[in-house]
Design a protein around this motif. Structure first.
Motif, short mmCIF file in Angstrom:
data_model
loop_
_atom_site.label_atom_id
_atom_site.label_comp_id
_atom_site.label_asym_id
_atom_site.label_seq_id
_atom_site.Cartn_x
_atom_site.Cartn_y
_atom_site.Cartn_z
N ARG A 196 34.65 43.58 26.07
CA ARG A 196 34.85 43.68 24.61
C ARG A 196 36.30 43.93 24.25
O ARG A 196 36.71 43.61 23.12
N HIS A 197 37.07 44.48 25.15
CA HIS A 197 38.51 44.64 24.90
C HIS A 197 39.23 43.30 24.98
O HIS A 197 40.29 43.14 24.37
N GLY A 198 38.68 42.37 25.77
CA GLY A 198 39.36 41.09 25.98
C GLY A 198 40.20 41.10 27.24
O GLY A 198 41.39 40.75 27.20
N CYS A 199 39.61 41.48 28.36
CA CYS A 199 40.35 41.53 29.62
C CYS A 199 40.72 40.12 30.10
O CYS A 199 40.09 39.13 29.71
N LYS A 200 41.71 40.06 30.96
CA LYS A 200 42.19 38.79 31.50
C LYS A 200 41.32 38.32 32.66
O LYS A 200 41.01 37.13 32.79
N SER A 201 40.94 39.24 33.52
CA SER A 201 40.01 38.97 34.62
C SER A 201 39.24 40.24 34.90
O SER A 201 39.64 41.33 34.49
N LEU A 202 38.11 40.10 35.60
CA LEU A 202 37.25 41.26 35.80
C LEU A 202 36.49 41.12 37.11
O LEU A 202 35.76 40.13 37.31
N ASN A 203 36.67 42.10 37.99
CA ASN A 203 35.97 42.11 39.27
C ASN A 203 35.41 43.50 39.54
O ASN A 203 35.91 44.50 38.99
N GLN A 204 34.41 43.55 40.40
CA GLN A 204 33.76 44.81 40.75
C GLN A 204 33.53 44.83 42.26
O GLN A 204 32.91 43.92 42.81
N PHE A 205 34.04 45.87 42.91
CA PHE A 205 33.94 45.98 44.36
C PHE A 205 33.10 47.17 44.75
O PHE A 205 33.10 48.21 44.08
N ASP A 206 32.39 47.03 45.86
CA ASP A 206 31.64 48.15 46.41
C ASP A 206 31.66 48.07 47.92
O ASP A 206 31.65 46.97 48.49
N ILE A 207 31.67 49.22 48.55
CA ILE A 207 31.73 49.26 50.01
C ILE A 207 30.36 49.04 50.64
O ILE A 207 30.26 48.69 51.81
N ILE A 208 29.30 49.21 49.88
CA ILE A 208 27.95 49.10 50.42
C ILE A 208 27.55 47.63 50.56
O ILE A 208 28.13 46.75 49.94
N PRO A 209 26.52 47.34 51.38
CA PRO A 209 26.01 45.97 51.46
C PRO A 209 25.31 45.57 50.17
O PRO A 209 24.86 46.42 49.40
N GLU A 210 25.20 44.28 49.93
CA GLU A 210 24.50 43.78 48.75
C GLU A 210 23.02 44.16 48.83
O GLU A 210 22.38 43.96 49.87
N PRO A 211 22.46 44.71 47.76
CA PRO A 211 21.04 45.07 47.78
C PRO A 211 20.16 43.83 47.94
O PRO A 211 20.57 42.72 47.59
N PRO A 212 18.96 44.01 48.45
CA PRO A 212 18.05 42.87 48.61
C PRO A 212 17.52 42.39 47.25
O PRO A 212 17.50 43.15 46.28
N VAL A 213 17.08 41.15 47.22
CA VAL A 213 16.52 40.59 45.99
C VAL A 213 15.12 41.16 45.74
O VAL A 213 14.72 41.39 44.60
N VAL A 271 41.30 43.56 35.50
CA VAL A 271 40.55 44.80 35.64
C VAL A 271 39.69 44.74 36.90
O VAL A 271 39.03 43.73 37.17
N ILE A 272 39.72 45.82 37.67
CA ILE A 272 38.84 45.95 38.84
C ILE A 272 38.09 47.26 38.72
O ILE A 272 38.69 48.32 38.50
N VAL A 273 36.78 47.18 38.82
CA VAL A 273 35.91 48.35 38.80
C VAL A 273 35.47 48.63 40.24
O VAL A 273 34.94 47.75 40.90
N LEU A 274 35.72 49.84 40.70
CA LEU A 274 35.32 50.23 42.05
C LEU A 274 34.05 51.07 41.97
O LEU A 274 34.06 52.16 41.40
N GLY A 275 32.97 50.54 42.51
CA GLY A 275 31.69 51.23 42.43
C GLY A 275 30.79 50.59 41.40
O GLY A 275 31.24 49.79 40.56
#
Length: 495
Positions: free
Chosen positions: A316-333, A298-302
């Motif tokens: 909760r479904h039991g995915c095999k792998s899970l990633n999340q991509f975004d085009i924006i820069p990483e927010p500051p800490v 599974v890949i979540v965009l945004g």
């Protein structure tokens, strides 16, 4: 301020959560309760500031979706002090003065109030959100929240279209004023995004239905499975009612029109979340009428709350792998100079879905500055790959970023969920009523007035301001009710 030294004596504490490993096995809420003594200590941390920014409820700078303080102006220092003193019923009464449904905001609001807490300048802020939900839950447990139908009716009829946060608040307030209120909802259950847009483990639907039932006992009529503009022409509502409030949200999702978009397995996030919750409520997922992530890459965009909810649901479904991509820069800490106190902090946060993915697969699911440019499918038309390029945020060719040459990467993907924001309200009703639009395609109406060019038609919530926070929708629903009451009666006592 019951304890002037409270903020010096007590550290910020939150109740424990069920562990990520355990909670992904079910759809139950996972925040545990804090003992009363601990809650009173947390209430004691509130300093009852001379200028309490926590409930200012403005946008700084203006016209941004990020509030400074509470948009519904909750009387936070007052009920913090009442909790400290053990006066829970009084605290509930204060809370209900500004908030129709504090058990909702206490669960799903991102708490801009805490971002504006004065104590937060140099210490962790007061746990406002947890105190809010604790007061509301105590009110239900003690039987203090009961139906309060109006003593008399005005003879005026109001239609509310949409039963999400703005619609429910508008309906509750208009009914309180004595008007006869009918709420139209196209789904089979009332609640809008509260019911079908937010997963059950984040907001148990029993709590949503409990409020719907209470409003019904108070005299609000809910008409379900009825889409205005299709089943009933929008103009007919204007003709049949003394006033109409449109609270239809801004549910036109942003798409990603790239190669392979038509493949099976690429869905809008709202499709995924809505179908999952409906099947859960209908059959505990036994009917199979939902989009499953089981055993899938599974890949979540945004990102945002919707993206996090997609992560947690996939876990909760039991995915095999899970990633999340975004085009924006990483927010500051930490806050940057461009995001000073008391603005809502726009910083990197680890939410519940990120914790759950880390617990099972290890690591943060998020990768920033990635542009997805192609989906590739198998011979049966199902998505199997997602292709990305890295981007640098350097303005070029009229764009704010440029793609990095040679950075192409292929990712296995059996399910892709688009959580890329929203483009505004759906068109049907607005077109039938020929309502004006603003530059973002939202229904055009003056802030604090909520009026359109049709004197009978008012708009509130995301349909007017664009997709935003639940608490903004609460404020707009209450505000629209006030202005409808003023229009119908010549004056109003609604806040």
């Amino acid at each position: 301020m019951g304890k002037p030294t409270g903020f010096l004596e007590f550290n910020r504490e939150l109740p424990a959560d069920v562990s990520p490993e355990e909670r992904i096995s079910n759809w139950d809420e996972f925040h545990l309760h804090m003992p009363e003594e601990g809650l009173r200590d947390q209430g004691a941390r509130c300093m009852d500031c001379g200028i309490p920014f926590c409930h200012t409820g403005v946008s700084l700078p203006e016209n941004t979706p990020f509030p400074t303080g509470c948009p519904i102006n909750n009387l936070i220092p007052e009920w913090n002090d009442l909790v400290y003193r053990g006066l829970w019923k009084d605290a509930l009464e204060r809370l209900h003065k500004t908030n129709n449904f504090p058990e909702f905001t206490g669960r799903v609001c991102p708490a801009p109030c805490e971002g504006a807490c004065v104590l937060g300048l140099n210490e962790p802020p007061v746990t406002i959100k947890n105190l809010e939900v604790s007061i509301a839950d105590r009110g239900w447990d003690e039987g203090w929240i009961t139906p309060e139908p109006p003593e008399k009716r005005t003879g005026k009829k109001v239609a509310v279209v949409g039963s999400g946060p703005a619609g429910l608040c508008a309906a509750a307030q208009l009914n309180k004023a004595g008007h006869t209120v009918t709420v139209y909802e196209r789904s089979d259950r009332a609640g809008g995004l509260l019911m079908y847009g937010i997963p059950n483990m984040k907001l148990d639907k029993e709590y949503v239905q409990r409020r719907i039932d209470l409003m019904t006992e108070e005299g609000v009529k809910f008409v379900l499975n009825t889409e205005i503009g299709t089943d009933i022409p929008a103009r007919k509502l204007v003709d049949d009612f003394d006033a109409v409030v449109l609270a239809i949200g801004a549910l036109k999702p942003r798409d990603l029109p790239i190669e392979g978009r038509e493949l099976n397995g690429v869905y809008q996030a709202i499709e995924f979340l809505h179908a999952n919750t409906k099947s859960l409520l209908d059959s505990n997922l036994e009917d199979g009428n939902y989009i499953t992530a089981k055993d899938k890459n599974v890949i979540v965009l945004g990102q945002g709350d919707t993206g996090t909810d997609c992560l947690a649901t996939s876990m909760r479904h039991g995915c095999k792998s899970l990633n999340q991509f975004d085009i924006i820069p990483e927010p500051p800490v930490d806050r940057t100079p461009a995001n000073p106190w008391p603005q809502m902090p726009r910083i990197l946060k680890v939410d519940y879905g990120h914790e759950e993915r880390d617990a099972k697969f290890g690591g943060d699911p998020r990768t920033y500055q990635l542009s997805t440019f192609k989906f590739v499918g198998d011979d049966n038309g199902n998505v199997k790959e997602l292709h990305t390029r890295e981007v640098e945020w350097v303005p070029t060719d009229g764009k704010p970023f440029r793609e990095v040459e040679g950075s192409e990467k292929v990712w296995p993907a059996d399910l892709v969920l688009l959580s890329m924001g929203w483009l505004g309200p759906e068109d049907t009703i607005l077109e039938q009523l020929d309502l004006e639009r603003d530059e973002r395609s939202n229904a055009k109406a003056e802030l604090e007035k909520y009026t359109t060019k049709h004197e009978k038609v008012f708009v509130a919530g995301d349909v007017r301001r664009g997709m935003s926070l639940v608490v903004w929708a609460f404020g707009e629903g209450r505000g629209a009710a006030r202005e409808v009451d003023r229009y119908l009666m010549g004056s109003t006592l609604l806040p």
